[in-house]
Design a protein around this motif. Structure first.
Motif, PDB file in Angstrom:
ATOM      1  N   LYS A  26      54.931  24.597  24.162  1.00  0.00           N
ATOM      2  CA  LYS A  26      55.974  24.963  23.254  1.00  0.00           C
ATOM      3  C   LYS A  26      55.968  24.677  21.832  1.00  0.00           C
ATOM      4  CE  LYS A  26      57.843  27.274  26.642  1.00  0.00           C
ATOM      5  NZ  LYS A  26      57.791  28.956  26.754  1.00  0.00           N
ATOM      6  N   ALA A  27      55.117  23.574  21.490  1.00  0.00           N
ATOM      7  CA  ALA A  27      55.423  23.096  20.268  1.00  0.00           C
ATOM      8  C   ALA A  27      54.935  23.797  19.148  1.00  0.00           C
ATOM      9  CB  ALA A  27      54.412  21.508  20.156  1.00  0.00           C
ATOM     10  N   ASP A  28      55.422  23.425  17.813  1.00  0.00           N
ATOM     11  CA  ASP A  28      55.217  24.316  16.909  1.00  0.00           C
ATOM     12  C   ASP A  28      53.761  24.024  16.186  1.00  0.00           C
ATOM     13  OD1 ASP A  28      55.250  25.997  14.524  1.00  0.00           O
ATOM     14  OD2 ASP A  28      56.453  24.715  13.533  1.00  0.00           O
ATOM     15  N   SER A  29      52.555  24.471  16.500  1.00  0.00           N
ATOM     16  CA  SER A  29      51.136  24.269  16.275  1.00  0.00           C
ATOM     17  C   SER A  29      50.472  25.490  15.956  1.00  0.00           C
ATOM     18  CB  SER A  29      50.693  23.128  17.256  1.00  0.00           C
ATOM     19  OG  SER A  29      49.516  22.988  16.996  1.00  0.00           O
ATOM     20  N   LEU A  30      49.356  25.514  15.355  1.00  0.00           N
ATOM     21  CA  LEU A  30      48.594  26.612  15.153  1.00  0.00           C
ATOM     22  C   LEU A  30      47.649  26.801  16.647  1.00  0.00           C
ATOM     23  CD1 LEU A  30      46.835  26.312  11.940  1.00  0.00           C
ATOM     24  CD2 LEU A  30      48.697  27.953  12.599  1.00  0.00           C
ATOM     25  N   THR A  31      47.379  27.913  16.741  1.00  0.00           N
ATOM     26  CA  THR A  31      46.437  28.420  18.165  1.00  0.00           C
ATOM     27  C   THR A  31      45.123  28.385  17.392  1.00  0.00           C
ATOM     28  OG1 THR A  31      46.503  30.582  17.772  1.00  0.00           O
ATOM     29  CG2 THR A  31      47.989  29.740  19.253  1.00  0.00           C
ATOM     30  N   LEU A  32      44.039  28.010  18.214  1.00  0.00           N
ATOM     31  CA  LEU A  32      42.661  28.182  17.719  1.00  0.00           C
ATOM     32  C   LEU A  32      42.417  29.610  17.197  1.00  0.00           C
ATOM     33  CD1 LEU A  32      40.719  26.817  20.879  1.00  0.00           C
ATOM     34  CD2 LEU A  32      40.716  26.030  18.291  1.00  0.00           C
ATOM     35  N   ASN A  33      43.153  30.657  17.657  1.00  0.00           N
ATOM     36  CA  ASN A  33      42.713  32.153  16.961  1.00  0.00           C
ATOM     37  C   ASN A  33      43.466  32.104  15.749  1.00  0.00           C
ATOM     38  OD1 ASN A  33      41.393  33.169  19.265  1.00  0.00           O
ATOM     39  ND2 ASN A  33      43.033  33.732  20.225  1.00  0.00           N
ATOM     40  N   LYS A  34      44.750  31.596  15.391  1.00  0.00           N
ATOM     41  CA  LYS A  34      45.465  31.838  14.378  1.00  0.00           C
ATOM     42  C   LYS A  34      44.593  30.909  13.144  1.00  0.00           C
ATOM     43  CE  LYS A  34      49.650  31.546  12.211  1.00  0.00           C
ATOM     44  NZ  LYS A  34      51.288  31.822  12.377  1.00  0.00           N
ATOM     45  N   MET A  35      44.140  29.668  13.756  1.00  0.00           N
ATOM     46  CA  MET A  35      43.436  28.940  12.623  1.00  0.00           C
ATOM     47  C   MET A  35      42.321  29.548  12.269  1.00  0.00           C
ATOM     48  SD  MET A  35      41.923  25.203  12.786  1.00  0.00           S
ATOM     49  CE  MET A  35      42.965  24.297  11.940  1.00  0.00           C
ATOM     50  N   MET A  36      41.634  30.441  13.197  1.00  0.00           N
ATOM     51  CA  MET A  36      40.314  31.019  12.683  1.00  0.00           C
ATOM     52  C   MET A  36      41.040  32.177  11.573  1.00  0.00           C
ATOM     53  SD  MET A  36      37.368  32.767  14.979  1.00  0.00           S
ATOM     54  CE  MET A  36      37.044  31.415  15.933  1.00  0.00           C
ATOM     55  N   ARG A  37      41.865  32.965  11.980  1.00  0.00           N
ATOM     56  CA  ARG A  37      42.259  34.195  11.094  1.00  0.00           C
ATOM     57  C   ARG A  37      42.568  33.421   9.882  1.00  0.00           C
ATOM     58  NH1 ARG A  37      44.836  35.644  15.766  1.00  0.00           N
ATOM     59  NH2 ARG A  37      46.976  35.046  14.908  1.00  0.00           N
ATOM     60  N   GLU A  38      43.339  32.050   9.729  1.00  0.00           N
ATOM     61  CA  GLU A  38      43.669  31.737   8.300  1.00  0.00           C
ATOM     62  C   GLU A  38      42.460  31.129   7.665  1.00  0.00           C
ATOM     63  OE1 GLU A  38      47.139  29.431   9.092  1.00  0.00           O
ATOM     64  OE2 GLU A  38      48.391  31.078   9.556  1.00  0.00           O
ATOM     65  N   ASN A  39      41.816  30.435   8.286  1.00  0.00           N
ATOM     66  CA  ASN A  39      40.648  29.429   7.781  1.00  0.00           C
ATOM     67  C   ASN A  39      39.147  29.896   7.713  1.00  0.00           C
ATOM     68  OD1 ASN A  39      42.690  27.276   6.992  1.00  0.00           O
ATOM     69  ND2 ASN A  39      43.044  27.254   9.099  1.00  0.00           N
ATOM     70  N   GLY A  40      39.054  30.851   8.697  1.00  0.00           N
ATOM     71  CA  GLY A  40      37.528  31.241   8.755  1.00  0.00           C
ATOM     72  C   GLY A  40      37.010  30.735   9.919  1.00  0.00           C
ATOM     73  N   ALA A  41      36.035  31.328  10.759  1.00  0.00           N
ATOM     74  CA  ALA A  41      35.315  30.899  11.868  1.00  0.00           C
ATOM     75  C   ALA A  41      34.552  29.756  11.568  1.00  0.00           C
ATOM     76  CB  ALA A  41      34.452  31.951  12.344  1.00  0.00           C
ATOM     77  N   ASP A  42      33.859  29.644  10.463  1.00  0.00           N
ATOM     78  CA  ASP A  42      33.119  28.361  10.246  1.00  0.00           C
ATOM     79  C   ASP A  42      33.884  27.187  10.215  1.00  0.00           C
ATOM     80  OD1 ASP A  42      30.811  29.814  10.237  1.00  0.00           O
ATOM     81  OD2 ASP A  42      30.580  29.877   8.102  1.00  0.00           O
ATOM     82  N   PHE A  43      34.818  27.243   9.685  1.00  0.00           N
ATOM     83  CA  PHE A  43      35.832  25.851   9.537  1.00  0.00           C
ATOM     84  C   PHE A  43      36.530  25.491  10.844  1.00  0.00           C
ATOM     85  CE2 PHE A  43      40.020  24.317   9.235  1.00  0.00           C
ATOM     86  CZ  PHE A  43      39.975  23.055   8.408  1.00  0.00           C
ATOM     87  N   THR A  44      37.032  26.551  11.660  1.00  0.00           N
ATOM     88  CA  THR A  44      37.613  26.362  12.819  1.00  0.00           C
ATOM     89  C   THR A  44      36.701  25.902  13.936  1.00  0.00           C
ATOM     90  OG1 THR A  44      39.261  28.192  12.198  1.00  0.00           O
ATOM     91  CG2 THR A  44      39.002  27.382  14.459  1.00  0.00           C
ATOM     92  N   GLU A  45      35.352  26.470  14.015  1.00  0.00           N
ATOM     93  CA  GLU A  45      34.552  26.091  14.716  1.00  0.00           C
ATOM     94  C   GLU A  45      33.968  24.851  14.424  1.00  0.00           C
ATOM     95  OE1 GLU A  45      31.218  29.122  14.430  1.00  0.00           O
ATOM     96  OE2 GLU A  45      32.566  30.511  15.602  1.00  0.00           O
TER      97      GLU A  45
END
Length: 135
Positions: free
Chosen positions: A15-34
């Motif tokens: 329930k915490a206010d935190s990014l999901t992996l998917n959202k981080m990928m959309r916002e920062n790109g696949a290379d960064f998130t991976e």
């Protein structure tokens, strides 16, 4: 490396206010998130002091599989999950870490998350029903 998850439950992490992996990928790109997730797995390899840690290729494949199956996990979930792995809450490693072991830990955590959220939804529903009866 980890977010503040001291004494946090699976439900609270969910329930915490935190990014999901998917959202981080959309916002920062696949290379960064991976790269972030691979860094966490490398950290896990180091902290567990394994005789046979995961290879770079195994880490890359694990990362891909985690994104495919568990992209909805939040970073608070990941912090709690990795703390549980390091502290032995998912059992022993027998001096090695493999893709299947890591994915089993993710699945176990994901199942715990689903169960905690289902129980919470049921409790909320029951509370609402009780409150309606009082009115």
């Amino acid at each position: 490396m980890f977010l503040q998850t001291k004494n946090m439950t699976v439900l609270q992490a969910s329930k915490a206010d935190s990014l999901t992996l998917n959202k981080m990928m959309r916002e920062n790109g696949a290379d960064f998130t991976e790269g972030v997730l691979q860094g966490w797995i490398l950290y896990l390899n180091e902290m567990l002091n394994l005789k046979r840690p995961m290879t770079e290729e195994q880490i890359e494949l694990s990362t891909d599989l985690i994104f495919e199956e568990y992209g909805s996990l939040k970073f608070t979930d990941l912090s709690l999950l990795f703390k549980k792995i390091i502290s032995g809450k998912f059992g022993g490693f027998y001096e090695s870490l493999s893709i299947d072991k890591l994915l089993t830990f993710f699945q176990d955590y994901y199942d715990q998350k689903l169960e905690a959220n289902a129980e919470n939804s049921k409790l909320i529903h029951e509370t609402q029903k009780q409150n309606e009866k009082l009115l």
